[in-house]
Design a protein around this motif. Sequence first.
Motif, PDB file in Angstrom:
ATOM      1  N   LEU A 106     -11.102  13.574  -1.034  1.00 54.41           N
ATOM      2  CA  LEU A 106     -11.258  13.226  -2.436  1.00 54.41           C
ATOM      3  C   LEU A 106      -9.901  12.977  -3.093  1.00 54.41           C
ATOM      4  O   LEU A 106      -9.736  12.012  -3.847  1.00 54.41           O
ATOM      5  CB  LEU A 106     -11.998  14.343  -3.175  1.00 54.41           C
ATOM      6  CG  LEU A 106     -12.193  14.152  -4.685  1.00 54.41           C
ATOM      7  CD1 LEU A 106     -12.996  12.891  -4.980  1.00 54.41           C
ATOM      8  CD2 LEU A 106     -12.857  15.386  -5.295  1.00 54.41           C
TER       9      LEU A 106
ATOM     10  N   TRP B 227     -15.494  14.471 -10.368  1.00 58.91           N
ATOM     11  CA  TRP B 227     -16.201  13.783  -9.283  1.00 58.91           C
ATOM     12  C   TRP B 227     -17.366  14.600  -8.734  1.00 58.91           C
ATOM     13  O   TRP B 227     -18.191  14.058  -7.984  1.00 58.91           O
ATOM     14  CB  TRP B 227     -15.225  13.467  -8.144  1.00 58.91           C
ATOM     15  CG  TRP B 227     -14.369  12.280  -8.422  1.00 58.91           C
ATOM     16  CD1 TRP B 227     -13.323  12.210  -9.298  1.00 58.91           C
ATOM     17  CD2 TRP B 227     -14.479  10.986  -7.827  1.00 58.91           C
ATOM     18  NE1 TRP B 227     -12.772  10.957  -9.298  1.00 58.91           N
ATOM     19  CE2 TRP B 227     -13.465  10.182  -8.398  1.00 58.91           C
ATOM     20  CE3 TRP B 227     -15.324  10.428  -6.875  1.00 58.91           C
ATOM     21  CZ2 TRP B 227     -13.285   8.849  -8.043  1.00 58.91           C
ATOM     22  CZ3 TRP B 227     -15.149   9.096  -6.506  1.00 58.91           C
ATOM     23  CH2 TRP B 227     -14.136   8.326  -7.101  1.00 58.91           C
TER      24      TRP B 227
ATOM     25  N   VAL C 188      -9.080   9.360  -4.785  1.00 56.76           N
ATOM     26  CA  VAL C 188      -8.810   9.188  -6.208  1.00 56.76           C
ATOM     27  C   VAL C 188      -7.471   8.491  -6.407  1.00 56.76           C
ATOM     28  O   VAL C 188      -7.333   7.576  -7.224  1.00 56.76           O
ATOM     29  CB  VAL C 188      -8.848  10.533  -6.947  1.00 56.76           C
ATOM     30  CG1 VAL C 188      -8.409  10.362  -8.395  1.00 56.76           C
ATOM     31  CG2 VAL C 188     -10.241  11.131  -6.888  1.00 56.76           C
TER      32      VAL C 188
ATOM     33  N   VAL D 292     -14.708   9.187   0.852  1.00 53.00           N
ATOM     34  CA  VAL D 292     -15.236   9.136  -0.508  1.00 53.00           C
ATOM     35  C   VAL D 292     -15.270   7.668  -0.932  1.00 53.00           C
ATOM     36  O   VAL D 292     -14.260   6.959  -0.827  1.00 53.00           O
ATOM     37  CB  VAL D 292     -14.361   9.964  -1.466  1.00 53.00           C
ATOM     38  CG1 VAL D 292     -14.854   9.823  -2.902  1.00 53.00           C
ATOM     39  CG2 VAL D 292     -14.355  11.430  -1.029  1.00 53.00           C
TER      40      VAL D 292
ATOM     41  N   ARG E  86     -21.012  13.333  -8.796  1.00 47.87           N
ATOM     42  CA  ARG E  86     -21.333  12.178  -7.943  1.00 47.87           C
ATOM     43  C   ARG E  86     -21.849  12.613  -6.579  1.00 47.87           C
ATOM     44  O   ARG E  86     -22.601  11.877  -5.933  1.00 47.87           O
ATOM     45  CB  ARG E  86     -20.103  11.290  -7.760  1.00 47.87           C
ATOM     46  CG  ARG E  86     -19.472  10.830  -9.068  1.00 47.87           C
ATOM     47  CD  ARG E  86     -18.413   9.791  -8.813  1.00 47.87           C
ATOM     48  NE  ARG E  86     -17.632   9.475 -10.001  1.00 47.87           N
ATOM     49  CZ  ARG E  86     -16.874   8.403 -10.127  1.00 47.87           C
ATOM     50  NH1 ARG E  86     -16.794   7.523  -9.143  1.00 47.87           N
ATOM     51  NH2 ARG E  86     -16.181   8.207 -11.243  1.00 47.87           N
TER      52      ARG E  86
ATOM     53  N   ILE F 103     -14.826   4.578  -2.816  1.00 47.86           N
ATOM     54  CA  ILE F 103     -14.044   4.083  -3.957  1.00 47.86           C
ATOM     55  C   ILE F 103     -13.703   2.613  -3.693  1.00 47.86           C
ATOM     56  O   ILE F 103     -13.841   2.112  -2.574  1.00 47.86           O
ATOM     57  CB  ILE F 103     -12.740   4.893  -4.177  1.00 47.86           C
ATOM     58  CG1 ILE F 103     -11.918   5.001  -2.880  1.00 47.86           C
ATOM     59  CG2 ILE F 103     -13.054   6.260  -4.722  1.00 47.86           C
ATOM     60  CD1 ILE F 103     -10.874   3.977  -2.690  1.00 47.86           C
TER      61      ILE F 103
END
Length: 311
Positions: A271, A295, A275, A234, A298, A236
């Motif tokens: 995820l 989320w 996060v 994911v 997205r 980030i």
Amino acid sequence: MPVNRHPRLLAVGITYRDLVISGIEELPALGEERYGTDVVATWGGIANTARIAASLGARVQLLTGLGEDPNSQACRRELTDWGIDLAPTPIHPGWALPVTMSQACGTERAMTTVETPLPTPFPAPNLDGIDAIVSHISVPAEAWLHDAAHAGIPVIVDHGFEEGCESGLLDAVSGCTCYTPNAAEAMRLTGSDDPVRAARTLAEHVPVVIVTCGGDGIIGVDSRTSEEVHVPAVAIEPVNTTGAGDATLAGLAWTWQWQVPLARKLDIAALVGAVVTSRARGTADPLTPEDLLAWVPRDPERLGCLTEVLS
């Protein structure tokens, strides 16, 4: 689709008093001083997994080691406030909770730990009603863990090592349901130069192998169903990677019995880890299902199942 959002999990392993500095642009060399942007004192090790799983909705029992020192006393109070049941945890007079100082820099971190081994192994707990066990496995493994797996209770384990493979590790994880090494650990243990081949090799010994590959995502091989998947990471901006693997483990345990494909479980685990990694306080703060649902817009194709199972 009906899912058990509140599984009863038993988390097993060592807890640490973690002091984490994040926001460091470059880790210091000897004699250098660097400056970070945030500092947090929290409970690391298996307590990371227990806290994140509990905040997602799991009913968590924790089997760890606690002493009579101030850190142990504070740990018991704070974890109890999180709704974690510490009834299985014994008190070891004269033993002190280990302490780790972690410096987080982008996707890397450097850690220093002061630790005395537990004076006795973890006692066999009461497993009545437990849906899954998640553990930082020791070598050799506690016999009751393998007995639980053989009796049909899912036993999901990891075991970190930095510079080499601990003798007996493969035997320890082979009696479990699922092993979750990172890519470097999986390749060292199998002598492979590729994490996919390493996962396939390990799946000859462990029914399910989940290999975390950082920015390259997660590889999953389930020898029971012949599923082999590779889900992307994911996207980030990493801030604090301390405890990210523990959080990913919590996400996997939380979804273990959901009737969804392995790829979707790994998407959710990825995820959860992402996060947590994106926050300066990392695993120190709760992570709720609502945080995950935020989320979904997205990447609705990948994460849309969360809306279906959590709404």
